[in-house]
Write a protein that holds these residues in place. Structure first.
Motif, PDB file in Angstrom:
ATOM      1  N   CYS A 208     -11.957  -2.308   7.706  1.00 29.76           N
ATOM      2  CA  CYS A 208     -12.997  -1.402   7.204  1.00 29.76           C
ATOM      3  C   CYS A 208     -14.116  -2.147   6.471  1.00 29.76           C
ATOM      4  O   CYS A 208     -14.682  -1.632   5.499  1.00 29.76           O
ATOM      5  CB  CYS A 208     -12.389  -0.344   6.304  1.00 29.76           C
ATOM      6  SG  CYS A 208     -11.069   0.615   7.094  1.00 29.76           S
ATOM      7  N   SER A 209     -14.399  -3.386   6.883  1.00 28.31           N
ATOM      8  CA  SER A 209     -15.472  -4.196   6.297  1.00 28.31           C
ATOM      9  C   SER A 209     -15.239  -4.515   4.829  1.00 28.31           C
ATOM     10  O   SER A 209     -16.182  -4.800   4.084  1.00 28.31           O
ATOM     11  CB  SER A 209     -16.840  -3.506   6.473  1.00 28.31           C
ATOM     12  OG  SER A 209     -17.133  -3.324   7.840  1.00 28.31           O
ATOM     13  N   VAL A 210     -13.994  -4.439   4.391  1.00 24.72           N
ATOM     14  CA  VAL A 210     -13.649  -4.824   3.018  1.00 24.72           C
ATOM     15  C   VAL A 210     -13.612  -6.344   2.955  1.00 24.72           C
ATOM     16  O   VAL A 210     -13.209  -7.018   3.901  1.00 24.72           O
ATOM     17  CB  VAL A 210     -12.291  -4.230   2.619  1.00 24.72           C
ATOM     18  CG1 VAL A 210     -11.847  -4.745   1.261  1.00 24.72           C
ATOM     19  CG2 VAL A 210     -12.363  -2.712   2.621  1.00 24.72           C
ATOM     20  N   GLY A 211     -14.039  -6.911   1.819  1.00 23.93           N
ATOM     21  CA  GLY A 211     -14.038  -8.359   1.646  1.00 23.93           C
ATOM     22  C   GLY A 211     -12.641  -8.944   1.660  1.00 23.93           C
ATOM     23  O   GLY A 211     -11.671  -8.270   2.025  1.00 23.93           O
ATOM     24  N   ASN A 212     -12.506 -10.198   1.268  1.00 18.71           N
ATOM     25  CA  ASN A 212     -11.201 -10.858   1.289  1.00 18.71           C
ATOM     26  C   ASN A 212     -10.170 -10.086   0.473  1.00 18.71           C
ATOM     27  O   ASN A 212     -10.441  -9.662  -0.651  1.00 18.71           O
ATOM     28  CB  ASN A 212     -11.318 -12.277   0.746  1.00 18.71           C
ATOM     29  CG  ASN A 212     -12.023 -13.205   1.717  1.00 18.71           C
ATOM     30  OD1 ASN A 212     -12.300 -12.835   2.857  1.00 18.71           O
ATOM     31  ND2 ASN A 212     -12.309 -14.410   1.271  1.00 18.71           N
ATOM     32  N   VAL A 213      -9.005  -9.911   1.069  1.00 20.13           N
ATOM     33  CA  VAL A 213      -7.938  -9.145   0.415  1.00 20.13           C
ATOM     34  C   VAL A 213      -6.630  -9.920   0.502  1.00 20.13           C
ATOM     35  O   VAL A 213      -6.472 -10.827   1.324  1.00 20.13           O
ATOM     36  CB  VAL A 213      -7.752  -7.754   1.074  1.00 20.13           C
ATOM     37  CG1 VAL A 213      -9.051  -6.978   1.091  1.00 20.13           C
ATOM     38  CG2 VAL A 213      -7.184  -7.887   2.488  1.00 20.13           C
ATOM     39  N   ASP A 214      -5.684  -9.548  -0.361  1.00 17.81           N
ATOM     40  CA  ASP A 214      -4.307 -10.013  -0.264  1.00 17.81           C
ATOM     41  C   ASP A 214      -3.491  -8.886   0.338  1.00 17.81           C
ATOM     42  O   ASP A 214      -3.647  -7.715  -0.038  1.00 17.81           O
ATOM     43  CB  ASP A 214      -3.753 -10.375  -1.646  1.00 17.81           C
ATOM     44  CG  ASP A 214      -4.514 -11.511  -2.296  1.00 17.81           C
ATOM     45  OD1 ASP A 214      -5.040 -12.373  -1.564  1.00 17.81           O
ATOM     46  OD2 ASP A 214      -4.584 -11.527  -3.542  1.00 17.81           O
ATOM     47  N   MET A 215      -2.600  -9.239   1.256  1.00 18.97           N
ATOM     48  CA  MET A 215      -1.779  -8.254   1.952  1.00 18.97           C
ATOM     49  C   MET A 215      -0.441  -8.104   1.254  1.00 18.97           C
ATOM     50  O   MET A 215       0.197  -9.091   0.866  1.00 18.97           O
ATOM     51  CB  MET A 215      -1.557  -8.690   3.398  1.00 18.97           C
ATOM     52  CG  MET A 215      -2.837  -8.752   4.230  1.00 18.97           C
ATOM     53  SD  MET A 215      -3.547  -7.107   4.473  1.00 18.97           S
ATOM     54  CE  MET A 215      -2.220  -6.312   5.370  1.00 18.97           C
ATOM     55  N   ASN A 216      -0.013  -6.860   1.107  1.00 16.87           N
ATOM     56  CA  ASN A 216       1.225  -6.551   0.386  1.00 16.87           C
ATOM     57  C   ASN A 216       2.060  -5.557   1.183  1.00 16.87           C
ATOM     58  O   ASN A 216       1.528  -4.755   1.963  1.00 16.87           O
ATOM     59  CB  ASN A 216       0.901  -5.960  -0.985  1.00 16.87           C
ATOM     60  CG  ASN A 216       0.142  -6.919  -1.875  1.00 16.87           C
ATOM     61  OD1 ASN A 216       0.724  -7.757  -2.543  1.00 16.87           O
ATOM     62  ND2 ASN A 216      -1.183  -6.813  -1.888  1.00 16.87           N
ATOM     63  N   TRP A 217       3.358  -5.602   0.921  1.00 12.11           N
ATOM     64  CA  TRP A 217       4.320  -4.742   1.655  1.00 12.11           C
ATOM     65  C   TRP A 217       5.459  -4.361   0.737  1.00 12.11           C
ATOM     66  O   TRP A 217       5.866  -5.129  -0.124  1.00 12.11           O
ATOM     67  CB  TRP A 217       4.857  -5.549   2.841  1.00 12.11           C
ATOM     68  CG  TRP A 217       5.992  -4.918   3.594  1.00 12.11           C
ATOM     69  CD1 TRP A 217       5.902  -4.123   4.701  1.00 12.11           C
ATOM     70  CD2 TRP A 217       7.404  -5.059   3.339  1.00 12.11           C
ATOM     71  NE1 TRP A 217       7.153  -3.766   5.130  1.00 12.11           N
ATOM     72  CE2 TRP A 217       8.102  -4.330   4.318  1.00 12.11           C
ATOM     73  CE3 TRP A 217       8.134  -5.758   2.359  1.00 12.11           C
ATOM     74  CZ2 TRP A 217       9.482  -4.244   4.355  1.00 12.11           C
ATOM     75  CZ3 TRP A 217       9.525  -5.668   2.384  1.00 12.11           C
ATOM     76  CH2 TRP A 217      10.174  -4.915   3.374  1.00 12.11           C
ATOM     77  N   TYR A 218       5.934  -3.143   0.915  1.00  8.89           N
ATOM     78  CA  TYR A 218       7.246  -2.792   0.354  1.00  8.89           C
ATOM     79  C   TYR A 218       7.984  -1.902   1.347  1.00  8.89           C
ATOM     80  O   TYR A 218       7.367  -1.223   2.171  1.00  8.89           O
ATOM     81  CB  TYR A 218       7.157  -2.168  -1.039  1.00  8.89           C
ATOM     82  CG  TYR A 218       6.425  -0.866  -1.209  1.00  8.89           C
ATOM     83  CD1 TYR A 218       6.892   0.319  -0.665  1.00  8.89           C
ATOM     84  CD2 TYR A 218       5.275  -0.802  -1.991  1.00  8.89           C
ATOM     85  CE1 TYR A 218       6.246   1.521  -0.877  1.00  8.89           C
ATOM     86  CE2 TYR A 218       4.615   0.393  -2.203  1.00  8.89           C
ATOM     87  CZ  TYR A 218       5.094   1.558  -1.647  1.00  8.89           C
ATOM     88  OH  TYR A 218       4.444   2.737  -1.854  1.00  8.89           O
ATOM     89  N   PRO A 219       9.302  -1.906   1.323  1.00 10.62           N
ATOM     90  CA  PRO A 219      10.078  -1.170   2.319  1.00 10.62           C
ATOM     91  C   PRO A 219      10.051   0.338   2.079  1.00 10.62           C
ATOM     92  O   PRO A 219       9.743   0.787   0.982  1.00 10.62           O
ATOM     93  CB  PRO A 219      11.485  -1.730   2.160  1.00 10.62           C
ATOM     94  CG  PRO A 219      11.536  -2.219   0.758  1.00 10.62           C
ATOM     95  CD  PRO A 219      10.154  -2.714   0.446  1.00 10.62           C
TER      96      PRO A 219
END
Length: 219
Positions: A208-219
């Motif tokens: 969505c044209s968002v700048g640099n991000v960190d990716m996160n996950w939880y179950p």
């Protein structure tokens, strides 16, 4: 922290189901968060307390925008505090007070305040560092704030000692950029047997044209 199950969209990770989210210091509009939600991202964690002791007003606005965009559909909208350790910084407790008050005064609703414990200007005395963390946690509790810890094995070992378990009762946001949206490679430390969130990739171009991000996950 609230948990919502969802089907994982085509995002290049191996799991058939997961809950995905991002953290970033880039500005995201309300429409940006709506787009992110439509693309399968269901939680956001925004920086509020900065390592220079200041308040990130952009992070606060992001938190407000995230709540506005997703209403009750977002799994969680959280905040994090990157503590300041320079000589002119406020005490651990005051930094929590400043962060929480800034959020409340802005009307920015958040679930958990994550305390960032990573190697950046921490002193060499692990006992002092442990007390700093305990003071932050105590202040969160006294203000009725849900608290979690952001760190990993290497940071924890350097800052407080790998076996110190003084805050193991609180959820762990585990930073390990192995690209895998799971907990499979987690090695217990600090009293944690497993994380609550895995930050599995950093500084990637967001949807969505968002700048640099960190990716996160939880179950």
């Amino acid at each position: 922290m609230n948990r919502l199950a969802l089907l994982l969209l085509a995002l290049g990770v191996a799991q058939s189901s997961a809950t995905l989210g991002i953290d970033t210091i880039a500005s995201i509009s309300t429409s940006g968060f709506q787009c992110l939600k439509n693309n399968g991202y269901w939680f956001y964690i925004g920086r509020v307390g900065q390592s220079n002791g200041g308040i990130d007003q952009g992070g606060i606005q992001n938190i407000k925008n995230a709540n506005s965009a997703v209403l009750s559909c977002m799994g969680a909208v959280d905040a994090y505090l990157f503590p300041c350790h320079s000589s002119g910084c406020a005490s651990a407790k005051q930094q929590v007070i400043n962060t929480v008050n800034a959020l409340h005064n802005a009307g920015a609703k958040f679930g958990t305040l994550w305390l960032d414990v990573e190697i950046y200007n921490w002193g060499s005395d692990q006992g002092t560092n442990r007390q700093f963390i305990l003071d932050m946690v105590a202040q969160c509790k006294s203000m009725g704030v849900t608290v979690g810890i952001y760190t990993n094995n290497n940071n924890w070992s350097s800052i407080v000692g790998i076996n110190w378990n003084g805050v193991a009762a609180y959820p762990l946001w585990w930073a390990n950029y192995n690209g895998a949206a799971n907990f499979n490679n987690f090695v217990p430390f600090g009293g944690w047997s497993k994380p609550s969130i895995h930050q599995y990739q950093g500084d990637v171009k967001g949807a969505c044209s968002v700048g640099n991000v960190d990716m996160n996950w939880y179950p």
